[in-house]
Design a protein around this motif. Structure first.
Motif, PDB file in Angstrom:
ATOM      1  N   ASP A  48       0.762  -1.211  -0.075  1.00 44.42           N
ATOM      2  CA  ASP A  48       0.097  -0.093  -0.045  1.00 44.42           C
ATOM      3  C   ASP A  48       0.894   1.167   0.126  1.00 44.42           C
ATOM      4  O   ASP A  48       0.483   2.427  -0.462  1.00 44.42           O
ATOM      5  CB  ASP A  48      -0.902  -0.029   1.285  1.00 44.42           C
ATOM      6  CG  ASP A  48      -0.074  -0.108   2.496  1.00 44.42           C
ATOM      7  OD1 ASP A  48       0.700  -1.008   2.598  1.00 44.42           O
ATOM      8  OD2 ASP A  48      -0.351   0.598   3.285  1.00 44.42           O
ATOM      9  N   SER A 105       3.169   1.843  -1.732  1.00 46.27           N
ATOM     10  CA  SER A 105       3.928   2.188  -3.068  1.00 46.27           C
ATOM     11  C   SER A 105       3.030   3.286  -3.426  1.00 46.27           C
ATOM     12  O   SER A 105       3.418   4.171  -4.662  1.00 46.27           O
ATOM     13  CB  SER A 105       3.558   1.179  -3.914  1.00 46.27           C
ATOM     14  OG  SER A 105       2.495   0.661  -4.265  1.00 46.27           O
ATOM     15  N   ASN A 106       1.992   3.784  -2.950  1.00 42.49           N
ATOM     16  CA  ASN A 106       0.953   4.871  -3.564  1.00 42.49           C
ATOM     17  C   ASN A 106       1.486   6.200  -2.852  1.00 42.49           C
ATOM     18  O   ASN A 106       1.119   7.365  -3.364  1.00 42.49           O
ATOM     19  CB  ASN A 106      -0.341   4.614  -3.057  1.00 42.49           C
ATOM     20  CG  ASN A 106      -1.041   3.424  -3.786  1.00 42.49           C
ATOM     21  OD1 ASN A 106      -0.279   3.213  -4.759  1.00 42.49           O
ATOM     22  ND2 ASN A 106      -1.758   2.636  -3.162  1.00 42.49           N
ATOM     23  N   THR A 161       3.533   9.635  -2.147  1.00 46.29           N
ATOM     24  CA  THR A 161       3.910  10.699  -3.249  1.00 46.29           C
ATOM     25  C   THR A 161       4.853  11.485  -2.546  1.00 46.29           C
ATOM     26  O   THR A 161       4.913  11.397  -1.308  1.00 46.29           O
ATOM     27  CB  THR A 161       2.793  11.592  -3.613  1.00 46.29           C
ATOM     28  OG1 THR A 161       2.275  12.123  -2.516  1.00 46.29           O
ATOM     29  CG2 THR A 161       1.725  10.718  -4.350  1.00 46.29           C
TER      30      THR A 161
END
Ligand SMILES: CC(=O)SCCNC(=O)CCNC(=O)[C@H](O)C(C)(C)COP(=O)(O)OP(=O)(O)OC[C@H]1O[C@@H](n2cnc3c(N)ncnc32)[C@H](O)[C@@H]1OP(=O)(O)O
Ligand SMILES: O=CC(=O)O
Ligand SMILES: [Mg+2]
Length: 567
Positions: free
Chosen positions: A417, A419-420, A422
């Protein structure tokens, strides 16, 4: 004897004869001591000099790159992921397998390389002891050399300490923690050792001397064929990790041991480095055992990186915890990155320490530590740091409640999760308010810490919290930032501007320090010098890079006359 600003870059006198037996081009300017001479052997110094000569230009280049990044950030740029290394972030690669000796690192104790503390830490029941030449140590010649002697005795298993006042002899238990050593950061010189007319690089001295004297014993007794193990601090970019990797390659070659024997955990404790985590692991992939959330330096680095951004001012230090969005995002991304690459994602240090004389406050402190560790283990961290032996049991319980008998969570908690996350998540402005009490506490803590550091102690208890170079940096840069941008203290409803009151706050807090520590200690300590250095740095028009760089001038002591007169 204090060598005020004396380390400069002057060439060593050609007439002076060293009592230490040194290789060509090496000049020892620290006090001669027969015990130190067992560490500063000609062969060990030759190894340090070889490292210095091979890597000095790489280090200079890396430090110039830091300046260039700073210039960009000061002009308004934000740090972010490097498009040129996307292939590393997106590539499918892993680090070398974790050595069995350090698979389980659920609780690591840290502390300076002080003799009694080394024994206590190794006996503490923690899985790992990180022996510190960095945030927790004031790098005086005495501390550094004694630290090397202590570590050598510890690795040999012969270390003892006789506390005559308490009639107590300290020695190692049968079961001890695995030893990691943290050398200083790339930016610090070692002004007591000159190589080819220049001060040596501090971390190459720490690493080189420790490695040279201990690698063989360590691998036999501690590392099950691997090691020695290290923690690497304060890096900003993977090019700095690449230098360490080359240092390790060279050390392994010199020792005739297998590539990948040396292992290191890198602290992600600068804001630019959070965007370089894959790249740092990639450079060190043969030598890595993970990353660690160095939360205190990270907060310091947030202020430093954004020193030119008045829209990113910090609230009171006490409000910038791990639950702030930018801090939580950093920890989550670190876990995802490490587990994807097959290595440990280590948590960080809660600053609370046991409070002996107040059971209610003590329980509250333990509860804060417990909560912090619960958050870490649930998020997927494989282990954490404890500042004090009294906290090991609590930290151990929390990690074991979640991890059971598994040595770590590398394979079980992948955190895809994250990896999202920013760049905006990692840079989000911390929330909170600024108060007069926050300003006063920063002033009091900063001055007292620096006074301790100038007199040889690099970690101290202040107001029931552990304070070291990283936490003190936050106090300093926070005041600097508030002064620079004429901040109004919005948390008290008083609307006071920091630059209108800072002078008075310093006077009042110095008076309070004197009351708290007592007249005698105040007079004997270096509080006035500390106050001068601290306030100069807080009010400087340009932010000093590190509190300890300027302060270092006050603890450098050169002994050329003492040395030659002995001969
Ligand atoms: C941001 C970062 O980088 S975090 C990592 C760097 N910082 C550190 O490592 C800080 C480590 N901790 C410490 O230095 C200390 O715990 C302090 C300075 C905060 C508090 O120290 P003290 O006031 O001496 O603690 P206290 O009096 O409660 O100590 C009780 C005993 O525990 C020992 N002890 C305390 N902390 C440690 C430690 N970290 N390692 C080993 N022994 C320790 C003391 O030596 C003392 O031993 P004794 O009973 O045999 O005499
Ligand atoms: O080194 C650790 C930190 O938090 O800073
Ligand atoms: Mg740190």
């Amino acid at each position: 004897m204090i060598g005020l600003g004396s380390y400069g870059y002057t060439a060593p006198s050609s007439k002076k004869i060293n009592a230490y037996d040194v290789p060509q081009g090496v000049d020892i300017r620290g006090r001669f001591d027969e015990e130190f001479a067992k560490i500063l052997t000609k062969d060990a110094l030759q190894f340090v000099a070889d490292l210095q000569r091979e890597f000095r230009n790489h280090i200079k280049y890396a430090m110039e790159c830091r300046k260039e990044a700073k210039r960009r950030h000061n002009e308004g740029a934000l740090p972010g992921f490097d498009p040129a290394t996307r292939y590393i972030r997106e590539g499918k690669w892993t680090c070398a397998p974790v050595p069995p000796a350090v698979a389980d690192r659920r609780v690591e104790i840290t502390g300076p390389v002080e003799r009694k503390m080394i024994i206590n830490a190794l006996n503490s029941g923690a899985k790992v002891f990180m022996a510190d030449f960095e945030d927790a140590l004031s790098p005086s010649w005495e501390n550094l050399m004694r630290g090397q002697i202590n570590l050598k005795d510890a690795v040999e298993g012969t270390i003892t300490f006789n506390d005559k006042a308490r009639n107590r002899v300290y020695k190692l238990n049968n079961e001890i923690a695995r030893l990691f050593v943290r050398p200083r950061g790339w930016h610090l010189p070692e002004a007591h050792i000159f190589i080819d007319g220049e001060p040596a690089t501090g971390c190459l001295v720490d690493f080189g001397l420790y490695f040279y004297h201990n690698y063989a014993n360590f691998r036999n007794t501690q590392g099950q064929g691997f090691g020695p193990f290290f923690y690497l601090p304060k890096m900003e970019n993977s090019r700095e990790a690449k230098i360490w990797n080359s240092v390790f390659d060279k050390a392994e070659k010199m020792a005739g041991i297998e590539k990948g024997s040396i292992r290191a955990t890198v602290l992600i404790e600068t804001l630019p480095a959070v965007f370089q985590m894959d790249e740092i692991l990639y450079e060190l992939r043969d030598h890595s055992v993970g990353l660690n959330c160095g939360r205190w330096d990270y907060i310091f680095s947030y202020v430093k990186t954004f020193q030119g951004h008045p829209d990113r001012l910090l609230p009171d230090r006490g409000q910038v915890g791990m639950t702030q969005h930018f801090m939580r995002s950093y920890s989550d991304l670190l876990i995802r990155t490490c587990h994807r690459r097959g290595v440990h994602a280590m948590g960080g240090m809660a600053a609370q320490i046991p409070i002996r004389d107040d059971p209610t406050a003590n329980e509250a402190a333990f509860e804060l530590v417990r909560k912090d560790k619960q958050r870490e283990v649930k998020a997927g961290h494989d282990g954490t740091w404890a500042a004090h032996p009294g906290l090991i049991k609590t930290c151990m319980e929390v990690f074991t409640n979640t991890m059971g008998n598994s040595p770590n969570q590398i394979e079980t908690v992948k955190r895809e999760d994250a990896s999202n996350l920013t760049e905006d998540d990692l840079l989000q402005r911390p929330r909170g308010v600024r108060t007069m009490e926050g300003l006063r506490l920063n002033t009091r803590v900063g001055i007292q810490y620096l006074a301790a550091w100038l007199t040889g102690s690099g970690s101290v208890p202040l107001y029931n919290l552990m304070e070291d170079a990283a936490t003190a940096e936050i106090s300093r840069v926070q005041i600097w930032q508030w002064l620079k941008y004429g901040v109004e203290l919005d948390g008290d409803g008083l609307g006071v501007r920091v630059n209108h009151v800072f002078g008075r706050v310093v006077e009042e807090e110095m008076a309070r320090i004197e009351r708290e520590v007592g007249k005698e200690k105040f007079k004997k300590g270096m509080y006035k010098e500390a106050c001068k250095i601290f306030t100069r740095q807080c009010t400087a028009s340009t932010l000093d890079e590190f509190l300890t760089l300027d302060a270092y001038n006050y603890i450098v002591i050169h002994h050329p006359k003492d040395v030659s007169s002995k001969l």
